[in-house]
Design a protein around this motif. Sequence first.
Motif, PDB file in Angstrom:
ATOM      1  N   ASP A 158      58.393 128.630  42.889  1.00  0.00           N
ATOM      2  CA  ASP A 158      57.666 129.565  43.761  1.00  0.00           C
ATOM      3  C   ASP A 158      56.969 130.588  42.883  1.00  0.00           C
ATOM      4  O   ASP A 158      57.541 131.095  41.908  1.00  0.00           O
ATOM      5  N   ILE A 159      55.742 130.910  43.225  1.00  0.00           N
ATOM      6  CA  ILE A 159      54.947 131.854  42.436  1.00  0.00           C
ATOM      7  C   ILE A 159      54.833 133.158  43.198  1.00  0.00           C
ATOM      8  O   ILE A 159      54.363 133.185  44.344  1.00  0.00           O
ATOM      9  N   ASP A 160      55.271 134.234  42.555  1.00  0.00           N
ATOM     10  CA  ASP A 160      55.300 135.539  43.197  1.00  0.00           C
ATOM     11  C   ASP A 160      54.546 136.547  42.337  1.00  0.00           C
ATOM     12  O   ASP A 160      54.597 136.484  41.105  1.00  0.00           O
ATOM     13  N   GLY A 161      53.824 137.470  42.962  1.00  0.00           N
ATOM     14  CA  GLY A 161      53.105 138.487  42.209  1.00  0.00           C
ATOM     15  C   GLY A 161      52.176 139.286  43.090  1.00  0.00           C
ATOM     16  O   GLY A 161      52.031 139.001  44.288  1.00  0.00           O
ATOM     17  N   ASP A 162      51.558 140.299  42.505  1.00  0.00           N
ATOM     18  CA  ASP A 162      50.708 141.228  43.265  1.00  0.00           C
ATOM     19  C   ASP A 162      49.219 141.004  43.047  1.00  0.00           C
ATOM     20  O   ASP A 162      48.392 141.722  43.634  1.00  0.00           O
ATOM     21  N   LEU A 163      48.842 140.057  42.233  1.00  0.00           N
ATOM     22  CA  LEU A 163      47.420 139.797  41.996  1.00  0.00           C
ATOM     23  C   LEU A 163      46.780 139.141  43.221  1.00  0.00           C
ATOM     24  O   LEU A 163      47.477 138.549  44.053  1.00  0.00           O
ATOM     25  N   PRO A 164      45.467 139.193  43.343  1.00  0.00           N
ATOM     26  CA  PRO A 164      44.785 138.430  44.395  1.00  0.00           C
ATOM     27  C   PRO A 164      45.146 136.953  44.256  1.00  0.00           C
ATOM     28  O   PRO A 164      45.385 136.466  43.142  1.00  0.00           O
ATOM     29  N   PRO A 165      45.210 136.199  45.372  1.00  0.00           N
ATOM     30  CA  PRO A 165      45.717 134.823  45.349  1.00  0.00           C
ATOM     31  C   PRO A 165      45.109 133.923  44.274  1.00  0.00           C
ATOM     32  O   PRO A 165      45.840 133.238  43.559  1.00  0.00           O
ATOM     33  N   ARG A 166      43.776 133.893  44.145  1.00  0.00           N
ATOM     34  CA  ARG A 166      43.170 133.014  43.139  1.00  0.00           C
ATOM     35  C   ARG A 166      43.589 133.431  41.734  1.00  0.00           C
ATOM     36  O   ARG A 166      43.968 132.580  40.908  1.00  0.00           O
TER      37      ARG A 166
END
Length: 317
Positions: A158-166
């Motif tokens: 699973d990929i988690d983070g606060d950047l814009p999706p692309r």
Amino acid sequence: MTWLVERGIGEDRALLVENGRALAARVRWPGELRPGQTVAATLVQRSAGASRGMAMTAAGQAILVDRIPKGASEGAEVHVAVTRAAMAERGRLKRAQGRWSDGPGEAPAPDTFDTASPVRRFPAGLWEDIWSAAWDREVAFAGGALLFAVTPGMTVIDIDGDLPPRELALAAVPAVTSSLRLFELGGSIGIDFPTLQAKADRAAVDAALAATLMDWPHERTAMNGFGFVQIVARSTGPSLLHRLTHHRTAAAARMLLRRAEGLEGAGAIELTAHSAVLGALEPGWLADLAHRTGREVRLQADHALAFEASHAQIVPR
């Protein structure tokens, strides 16, 4: 690029190193059936007319056997060419797999552990970083993190983070492809990227994956509309991630011994760990540690310690 191997106590470890950076890792625990080897066993289960059954080695290792000749019956002494090592899963054990062999066959072809350059110790921090990431089942990257879950059906990332999706999806690709090699992952692997509405964005991530996995044998689906990608790669045994998920006390015990082997100075070695970790230390391993280091080995139980916080230190004799 150079493969290095550490002959540890209770495990052998291999790292592919380039310019001080680890590119891939592998682990072997002694006593396990090795893909490519042919072993003697007894056919203990076989349904009438079926080409599959189960054999048992003298050491009590069960192997699911394919291509059994029609004339073979239960109780027969057979030879089995191992194709996959046993693997633990949540709540069950996937037995080793093999196929019928007409004879003992040749010795297994040399693998990484046979051909790598032996070293007493890997470059500082390389193995520790990989081990810690696999233990935590989390890999950080700029802008986010990969979260790993080992399930009976597949390994899910699973990929988690606060950047814009692309941006988040593209930033995650190098970490994903690096982790596949560092954790020696195989089988079915699902990657849950952020949902990307634009087809061009999904195509960009697919292209990035293709470029970074060009030399890694696998099959892969294109990203679907929900951001999911499935990868299938050959699996010949448990990965480092699987070992540290399903054999946590055994893995922690081996890491404790590795820490102890690296100690310097005069005195005795004191191993401090949770009692479950100390219980996973085999007597032969402790004798090997004493022989390799030339020091007395003492054990100290601390029930408040997390398994991964086990430590070794030099104390006065």
